[in-house]
Design a protein around this motif. Structure first.
Motif, PDB file in Angstrom:
ATOM      1  N   PRO A  14      -1.094 -13.368   0.624  1.00 13.11           N
ATOM      2  CA  PRO A  14      -0.113 -12.660  -0.260  1.00 13.11           C
ATOM      3  C   PRO A  14      -0.142 -12.705  -1.842  1.00 13.11           C
ATOM      4  O   PRO A  14       0.509 -12.164  -2.696  1.00 13.11           O
ATOM      5  CB  PRO A  14       1.315 -12.961   0.180  1.00 13.11           C
ATOM      6  CG  PRO A  14       1.072 -14.297   0.940  1.00 13.11           C
ATOM      7  CD  PRO A  14      -0.213 -14.480   1.133  1.00 13.11           C
ATOM      8  N   LEU A  15      -0.583 -14.111  -2.332  1.00 10.93           N
ATOM      9  CA  LEU A  15      -0.409 -14.153  -3.626  1.00 10.93           C
ATOM     10  C   LEU A  15      -1.786 -14.348  -4.198  1.00 10.93           C
ATOM     11  O   LEU A  15      -1.867 -14.935  -5.385  1.00 10.93           O
ATOM     12  CB  LEU A  15       0.174 -15.310  -4.019  1.00 10.93           C
ATOM     13  CG  LEU A  15       1.720 -15.871  -3.231  1.00 10.93           C
ATOM     14  CD1 LEU A  15       2.159 -17.075  -3.514  1.00 10.93           C
ATOM     15  CD2 LEU A  15       2.548 -14.673  -3.954  1.00 10.93           C
ATOM     16  N   ALA A  16      -2.724 -13.733  -3.830  1.00  4.58           N
ATOM     17  CA  ALA A  16      -4.159 -13.663  -4.480  1.00  4.58           C
ATOM     18  C   ALA A  16      -4.466 -12.314  -4.998  1.00  4.58           C
ATOM     19  O   ALA A  16      -4.479 -11.318  -4.406  1.00  4.58           O
ATOM     20  CB  ALA A  16      -5.247 -13.611  -3.217  1.00  4.58           C
ATOM     21  N   GLU A  17      -4.128 -12.201  -6.429  1.00  5.32           N
ATOM     22  CA  GLU A  17      -4.080 -11.180  -7.260  1.00  5.32           C
ATOM     23  C   GLU A  17      -5.305 -10.195  -7.370  1.00  5.32           C
ATOM     24  O   GLU A  17      -5.302  -8.994  -7.400  1.00  5.32           O
ATOM     25  CB  GLU A  17      -3.554 -11.589  -8.793  1.00  5.32           C
ATOM     26  CG  GLU A  17      -2.219 -11.982  -8.702  1.00  5.32           C
ATOM     27  CD  GLU A  17      -1.574 -12.343  -9.980  1.00  5.32           C
ATOM     28  OE1 GLU A  17      -2.354 -11.595 -11.234  1.00  5.32           O
ATOM     29  OE2 GLU A  17      -0.909 -13.280 -10.213  1.00  5.32           O
ATOM     30  N   PRO A  18      -6.635 -10.941  -7.224  1.00  2.71           N
ATOM     31  CA  PRO A  18      -7.832 -10.225  -7.136  1.00  2.71           C
ATOM     32  C   PRO A  18      -7.609  -9.043  -5.906  1.00  2.71           C
ATOM     33  O   PRO A  18      -8.345  -8.189  -6.184  1.00  2.71           O
ATOM     34  CB  PRO A  18      -9.022 -11.069  -7.126  1.00  2.71           C
ATOM     35  CG  PRO A  18      -8.345 -12.393  -7.748  1.00  2.71           C
ATOM     36  CD  PRO A  18      -6.862 -12.624  -7.389  1.00  2.71           C
ATOM     37  N   LEU A  19      -7.212  -9.482  -4.768  1.00  3.14           N
ATOM     38  CA  LEU A  19      -7.282  -8.418  -3.746  1.00  3.14           C
ATOM     39  C   LEU A  19      -6.284  -7.295  -4.197  1.00  3.14           C
ATOM     40  O   LEU A  19      -6.519  -6.159  -3.677  1.00  3.14           O
ATOM     41  CB  LEU A  19      -6.581  -9.450  -2.539  1.00  3.14           C
ATOM     42  CG  LEU A  19      -7.893  -9.890  -1.542  1.00  3.14           C
ATOM     43  CD1 LEU A  19      -6.932 -10.610  -0.168  1.00  3.14           C
ATOM     44  CD2 LEU A  19      -8.691  -9.020  -1.079  1.00  3.14           C
ATOM     45  N   GLU A  20      -5.379  -7.747  -4.636  1.00  2.00           N
ATOM     46  CA  GLU A  20      -4.211  -6.505  -4.948  1.00  2.00           C
ATOM     47  C   GLU A  20      -4.979  -5.687  -6.267  1.00  2.00           C
ATOM     48  O   GLU A  20      -4.876  -4.165  -6.092  1.00  2.00           O
ATOM     49  CB  GLU A  20      -3.045  -6.934  -5.592  1.00  2.00           C
ATOM     50  CG  GLU A  20      -2.328  -7.872  -4.698  1.00  2.00           C
ATOM     51  CD  GLU A  20      -1.640  -7.107  -3.655  1.00  2.00           C
ATOM     52  OE1 GLU A  20      -1.553  -5.822  -3.822  1.00  2.00           O
ATOM     53  OE2 GLU A  20      -1.030  -7.743  -2.765  1.00  2.00           O
ATOM     54  N   CYS A  21      -5.638  -6.351  -6.702  1.00  3.38           N
ATOM     55  CA  CYS A  21      -6.592  -5.408  -8.078  1.00  3.38           C
ATOM     56  C   CYS A  21      -7.400  -4.601  -7.190  1.00  3.38           C
ATOM     57  O   CYS A  21      -7.597  -3.175  -7.791  1.00  3.38           O
ATOM     58  CB  CYS A  21      -7.366  -6.317  -8.862  1.00  3.38           C
ATOM     59  SG  CYS A  21      -6.345  -7.454 -10.120  1.00  3.38           S
ATOM     60  N   VAL A  22      -8.354  -5.009  -6.247  1.00  2.90           N
ATOM     61  CA  VAL A  22      -9.220  -3.835  -5.880  1.00  2.90           C
ATOM     62  C   VAL A  22      -8.594  -3.015  -4.850  1.00  2.90           C
ATOM     63  O   VAL A  22      -9.016  -1.674  -4.987  1.00  2.90           O
ATOM     64  CB  VAL A  22     -10.236  -4.778  -4.956  1.00  2.90           C
ATOM     65  CG1 VAL A  22     -11.348  -5.702  -5.813  1.00  2.90           C
ATOM     66  CG2 VAL A  22      -9.731  -5.453  -3.692  1.00  2.90           C
ATOM     67  N   LEU A  23      -7.469  -3.124  -4.316  1.00  3.57           N
ATOM     68  CA  LEU A  23      -6.726  -2.456  -3.560  1.00  3.57           C
ATOM     69  C   LEU A  23      -6.267  -1.251  -4.370  1.00  3.57           C
ATOM     70  O   LEU A  23      -6.121   0.005  -4.257  1.00  3.57           O
ATOM     71  CB  LEU A  23      -5.532  -3.065  -2.844  1.00  3.57           C
ATOM     72  CG  LEU A  23      -4.918  -2.351  -1.963  1.00  3.57           C
ATOM     73  CD1 LEU A  23      -5.400  -1.174  -0.960  1.00  3.57           C
ATOM     74  CD2 LEU A  23      -3.716  -2.919  -1.008  1.00  3.57           C
ATOM     75  N   ILE A  24      -5.370  -1.874  -5.607  1.00  8.19           N
ATOM     76  CA  ILE A  24      -4.925  -0.858  -6.546  1.00  8.19           C
ATOM     77  C   ILE A  24      -6.071   0.201  -6.945  1.00  8.19           C
ATOM     78  O   ILE A  24      -5.702   1.398  -7.138  1.00  8.19           O
ATOM     79  CB  ILE A  24      -4.232  -1.598  -7.622  1.00  8.19           C
ATOM     80  CG1 ILE A  24      -2.803  -1.992  -7.084  1.00  8.19           C
ATOM     81  CG2 ILE A  24      -3.784  -0.470  -8.723  1.00  8.19           C
ATOM     82  CD1 ILE A  24      -2.231  -2.949  -7.720  1.00  8.19           C
ATOM     83  N   GLN A  25      -7.118  -0.373  -7.592  1.00  6.22           N
ATOM     84  CA  GLN A  25      -8.259   0.338  -7.914  1.00  6.22           C
ATOM     85  C   GLN A  25      -8.771   1.552  -6.970  1.00  6.22           C
ATOM     86  O   GLN A  25      -8.979   2.561  -7.186  1.00  6.22           O
ATOM     87  CB  GLN A  25      -9.433  -0.416  -8.685  1.00  6.22           C
ATOM     88  CG  GLN A  25      -9.036  -1.367  -9.567  1.00  6.22           C
ATOM     89  CD  GLN A  25     -10.365  -2.259  -9.742  1.00  6.22           C
ATOM     90  OE1 GLN A  25     -10.810  -2.984  -9.081  1.00  6.22           O
ATOM     91  NE2 GLN A  25     -10.605  -2.366 -11.249  1.00  6.22           N
ATOM     92  N   ALA A  26      -8.796   1.013  -5.551  1.00  6.09           N
ATOM     93  CA  ALA A  26      -9.263   1.720  -4.622  1.00  6.09           C
ATOM     94  C   ALA A  26      -8.340   2.933  -4.165  1.00  6.09           C
ATOM     95  O   ALA A  26      -8.698   4.134  -4.087  1.00  6.09           O
ATOM     96  CB  ALA A  26      -9.633   1.164  -3.379  1.00  6.09           C
ATOM     97  N   LEU A  27      -6.947   2.630  -4.286  1.00  2.00           N
ATOM     98  CA  LEU A  27      -5.974   3.636  -4.230  1.00  2.00           C
ATOM     99  C   LEU A  27      -5.990   4.770  -5.453  1.00  2.00           C
ATOM    100  O   LEU A  27      -5.871   5.930  -5.125  1.00  2.00           O
ATOM    101  CB  LEU A  27      -4.430   3.219  -4.220  1.00  2.00           C
ATOM    102  CG  LEU A  27      -4.099   2.395  -2.860  1.00  2.00           C
ATOM    103  CD1 LEU A  27      -2.844   1.606  -3.104  1.00  2.00           C
ATOM    104  CD2 LEU A  27      -3.984   3.359  -1.636  1.00  2.00           C
ATOM    105  N   HIS A  28      -6.423   4.268  -6.478  1.00  2.00           N
ATOM    106  CA  HIS A  28      -6.245   5.260  -7.760  1.00  2.00           C
ATOM    107  C   HIS A  28      -7.531   5.840  -7.646  1.00  2.00           C
ATOM    108  O   HIS A  28      -7.492   7.236  -7.911  1.00  2.00           O
ATOM    109  CB  HIS A  28      -6.605   4.317  -8.993  1.00  2.00           C
ATOM    110  CG  HIS A  28      -6.697   4.731 -10.364  1.00  2.00           C
ATOM    111  ND1 HIS A  28      -5.937   6.336 -10.390  1.00  2.00           N
ATOM    112  CD2 HIS A  28      -7.155   4.761 -11.398  1.00  2.00           C
ATOM    113  CE1 HIS A  28      -6.264   6.993 -11.736  1.00  2.00           C
ATOM    114  NE2 HIS A  28      -7.193   5.769 -12.158  1.00  2.00           N
TER     115      HIS A  28
END
Length: 522
Positions: free
Chosen positions: A192-206
């Motif tokens: 839950p605290l691995a920001e690079p995973l969140e980065c790729v998910l936000i990019q994919a949603l966009h």
């Protein structure tokens, strides 16, 4: 013959699992398999098995384990007419002579390196990374205790997280944001605290035209980081957020972006080698792809959780986990540890003051009081429906409990027995004897197997669909042929324990269950 370390220790011959013996014997086998084809000095083997605190008869015991492993390898090789794996004694030490490709950990490392090569074929890189992640079956070296096993697990989790991020970035660059959106939310629940995973998910949603969800996702991540760590999102995540705000085309980062994993990662099912990756839904606190806030975070943007009980739970968890990190986990690892500084701001002055007081006191020494706090925090998470956090915290509590009773069993075991009993109850473990009697047994790790078997159950995160009797399970375990009554969790044989639970379930509930996993809650 195949050696499996990415999960419970297994040796398979012709697709058939073999009996790998006691946990102590499994440590010896794992210590050799991790360094397949490389000699290991006998002193290093002893250190790996007994954590630099060997018994007086360590060498004879080690020789006995090696002899049993040799016999196992010879028996499995006989039907094939030749030896596929063997243990050799060389001048530099003992070596497991086996093709490293027969060891899943070595295959994982090779596939990850293949997936990170600067080769132009992105499809090949994505396939290699997916295949590597598909080798995982659970917590590496599951069921094995000790500093060496903990160090190997930590290293494996770092490599795994890097591989997941690289896979997601590669899929995104291949124009498959849907695959990332499908798999990554489950992965972020495990890390839950691995920001690079969140980065790729936000990019994919966009990229998929779901920019509103991407913004909402960022808000949930920002709140989670503030609540859990008192920290703001890193530069990479803030840059992705600004890209979405401006409506600019997403720019996927290069695979291998810096990772900032914090905390204790739990096991998760990796994307399979087949397309698109499928990740098992094991989240207790799901964060949806639509960007819903994480459990425990305020539901409205900028809202503040004013519940004093929740503040106490969060602060207790921070203090307790910091102490466990410093007193139990860090001694098992190498390198420097960097402590994150909290920056709560003015958002919650009361919580900030309490947190600062806890920090100013510094890390606390291992104690029964600290272990009770961890058990109580896990209980609070259970009441809130945060099963994943509860299990992770119970595992930390059990790790500390085991450390305490190894140091001073007479002093530390009795006061923790009630908390252990409550944790067992939440896991679906019942008893058919008087409660005072059971508490007495749980408080006596020197003369009874109850603490060791309880540690084995809780440390694996098992939760049963129907209650099982702890005293009956122990009786079944001790009356299994060739099984010895364990006094240390490292001596608990997983296969015997599972069989003991299965037999208890058949006796108590009259079930016809034949597979242990059918007894576990998903």
């Amino acid at each position: 013959m195949d050696f499996r370390l990415l999960g419970e220790i297994e040796v398979r011959s012709a697709g058939r699992p073999l009996d790998v013996g006691t946990p102590r014997q499994q440590v010896v086998l794992a210590a050799l398999a991790v360094d397949a084809r490389r000699p290991i000095a006998i002193e290093a083997l002893i250190d790996r098995v007994w954590d630099h605190d060997p018994p007086a008869n360590a060498r004879p015991v080690l020789y006995a384990h090696l002899s049993r492993i040799r016999a196992l390898l010879r028996q499995t090789a006989a039907p094939a007419g030749g030896t596929t794996a063997r243990i050799e004694r060389r001048h530099a030490g003992y070596v497991l002579e086996v093709d490293p490709e027969r060891v899943d950990l070595h295959r994982f490392r090779r596939l990850v390196e293949q997936g990170t090569d600067r080769q132009p074929d992105e499809e090949a890189r994505a396939a290699a990374l997916a295949e590597a992640l598909g080798l995982w079956r659970g917590e590496p070296l599951a069921g094995l205790s000790g500093a060496w096993a903990a160090q190997i697990r930590a290293s494996c989790h770092r490599r795994r997280l890097e591989a997941v991020v690289r896979w997601a970035q590669t899929e995104f660059r291949l124009g498959r944001p849907a695959a990332v959106i499908s798999a990554v939310p489950d992965l972020t629940a495990e890390y839950p605290l691995a920001e690079p995973l969140e980065c790729v998910l936000i990019q994919a949603l966009h990229a998929a035209g779901r920019s509103a969800e991407a913004l909402d996702r960022y808000g949930a991540v920002r709140r989670r980081l503030a609540e859990e760590l008192g920290a703001d999102p890193g530069e990479e995540l803030r840059t992705v957020y600004q890209t979405v705000l401006r409506g600019d085309p997403p720019q996927p980062g290069e695979a291998g972006a810096a990772l900032r994993p914090v905390g204790r990662p739990g096991p998760f099912r990796s994307p399979a080698a087949a397309s698109p990756p499928a990740v098992a839904h094991r989240r207790a606190d799901p964060v949806s792809a639509s960007g819903g806030a994480s459990v425990g975070a305020p539901s409205g943007a900028g809202a503040t959780d004013t519940s004093s009980s929740r503040r106490r739970v969060r602060t207790t968890r921070r203090r307790a986990l910091l102490a466990v990190l410093v007193t139990v986990v860090l001694p098992a690892a190498t390198g420097s540890a960097h402590i994150l500084r909290r920056n709560e701001g003015e958002r919650e002055k009361g919580e900030q003051a309490e947190s600062e007081r806890a920090e100013s006191a510094g890390p606390r020494a291992p104690s029964a009081e600290l272990a009770r706090e961890l058990f109580a925090t896990a209980e609070a998470f259970d009441r809130e429906g945060r099963a994943h956090d509860a299990r992770a915290t119970v595992m930390d509590a059990v790790r500390l409990w085991g450390e305490l009773i190894r140091r001073d069993p007479d002093r530390n075991a009795p006061p923790l027995a009630p908390a252990v009993l409550r944790a067992l109850g939440r896991a679906g473990v019942d008893f058919s004897v008087l409660r005072p009697m059971l508490l007495s047994w749980l408080g006596n790790p020197v003369h009874t197997p109850y603490p060791a078997i309880s540690q084995a159950i809780l440390s694996r995160g098992w939760r049963f669909t129907a209650p099982v009797f702890l005293d009956v399970v122990v009786w079944n375990y001790e009356h299994t042929p060739e099984a010895t009554s364990p006094r240390d969790v490292a001596d608990v044989r997983t296969d015997v324990l599972k069989a003991a639970v299965l037999e208890n379930t058949r006796t108590r509930h009259g079930t016809r269950v034949t597979e242990f996993d059918q007894l576990l809650k998903p």
